[in-house]
Design a protein around this motif. Structure first.
Motif, short mmCIF file in Angstrom:
data_model
loop_
_atom_site.label_atom_id
_atom_site.label_comp_id
_atom_site.label_asym_id
_atom_site.label_seq_id
_atom_site.Cartn_x
_atom_site.Cartn_y
_atom_site.Cartn_z
N ASP A 26 0.82 -1.22 0.00
CA ASP A 26 0.00 0.00 0.00
C ASP A 26 0.85 1.26 0.00
N CYS A 27 2.05 1.17 -0.57
CA CYS A 27 2.92 2.33 -0.73
C CYS A 27 2.28 3.30 -1.73
N GLU A 28 2.42 4.59 -1.48
CA GLU A 28 1.90 5.58 -2.43
C GLU A 28 2.92 5.82 -3.52
N GLU A 47 -0.63 -1.62 -14.03
CA GLU A 47 -0.80 -3.04 -13.76
C GLU A 47 0.05 -3.43 -12.55
N VAL A 48 -0.50 -4.33 -11.71
CA VAL A 48 0.19 -4.77 -10.51
C VAL A 48 0.26 -6.30 -10.49
N VAL A 56 -2.28 -7.73 -13.37
CA VAL A 56 -3.68 -7.35 -13.59
C VAL A 56 -3.78 -5.83 -13.51
N GLU A 57 -4.77 -5.28 -14.18
CA GLU A 57 -4.94 -3.83 -14.18
C GLU A 57 -5.46 -3.36 -12.82
N LEU A 58 -4.87 -2.29 -12.32
CA LEU A 58 -5.34 -1.63 -11.11
C LEU A 58 -6.47 -0.71 -11.53
N VAL A 79 -0.98 7.02 -5.71
CA VAL A 79 -1.69 5.79 -6.06
C VAL A 79 -1.22 4.70 -5.10
N LYS A 80 -2.13 4.07 -4.38
CA LYS A 80 -1.76 3.01 -3.44
C LYS A 80 -1.63 1.69 -4.20
N ILE A 81 -0.45 1.09 -4.09
CA ILE A 81 -0.15 -0.14 -4.81
C ILE A 81 -0.25 -1.31 -3.84
N PRO A 82 -1.18 -2.26 -4.08
CA PRO A 82 -1.40 -3.35 -3.12
C PRO A 82 -0.41 -4.51 -3.23
#
Length: 106
Positions: A26-28, A47-48, A56-58, A79-82
Motif C-alpha cells: 500500500d505504498c503511495e 498493472e500490478v 492485472v490492471e489496477l 496511487v496506493k499499490i497493493p
C-alpha cells in the motif's frame, strides 16, 4: 525517480514500462507519462502483480485517475499499490508514432 522507461511506439502499438518493485504494501506511488509529439499519451493502465509474472490492471476506481497537464503529459499521484510489482502499459492508437517517457516514483 526509481523507474524510467523511454521508447518510441509506432501506430497501434503497445508499450510496457519497466517493472518497479515496491518494498512495502500500500505504498503511495506517482506516475508521470510524457509524449513528445504534443499528443496526450493513449490508454494508460497501471498493472500490478504479487509475483512479477501475473499482472492485472489496477482499477481507476481504486482512488486514482490520470490527469492531463498540457497536451502531452499525464500524471497520477498518491496511487496506493497493493502488490510489490507495478508497471505502466500504454496503447498508442493515435495513428502516428509517439516518443514516450514513463517515470514511476515512490
Amino acid at each position: 525517480v526509481h523507474t524510467s522507461t523511454h521508447a518510441t511506439t509506432s501506430a497501434n502499438a503497445t508499450l510496457t514500462s519497466s517493472v518497479e518493485t515496491i518494498t512495502k504494501r500500500d505504498c503511495e506511488v506517482g506516475f508521470f507519462i510524457k509524449a513528445t509529439n504534443s499528443q496526450t499519451p493513449q490508454n494508460p493502465k497501471i498493472e500490478v502483480s504479487p509475483n512479477n509474472t501475473d499482472f492485472v490492471e489496477l482499477s481507476a476506481g481504486g482512488g486514482f485517475n490520470f490527469q492531463a497537464s498540457g497536451s502531452d503529459i499525464l500524471g497520477a499521484t498518491s496511487v496506493k499499490i497493493p502488490y510489490p510489482y507495478v508497471r505502466v502499459v500504454l496503447t498508442n492508437d493515435s495513428g502516428g508514432s509517439s516518443d514516450i517517457t514513463i517515470l514511476i516514483t515512490h
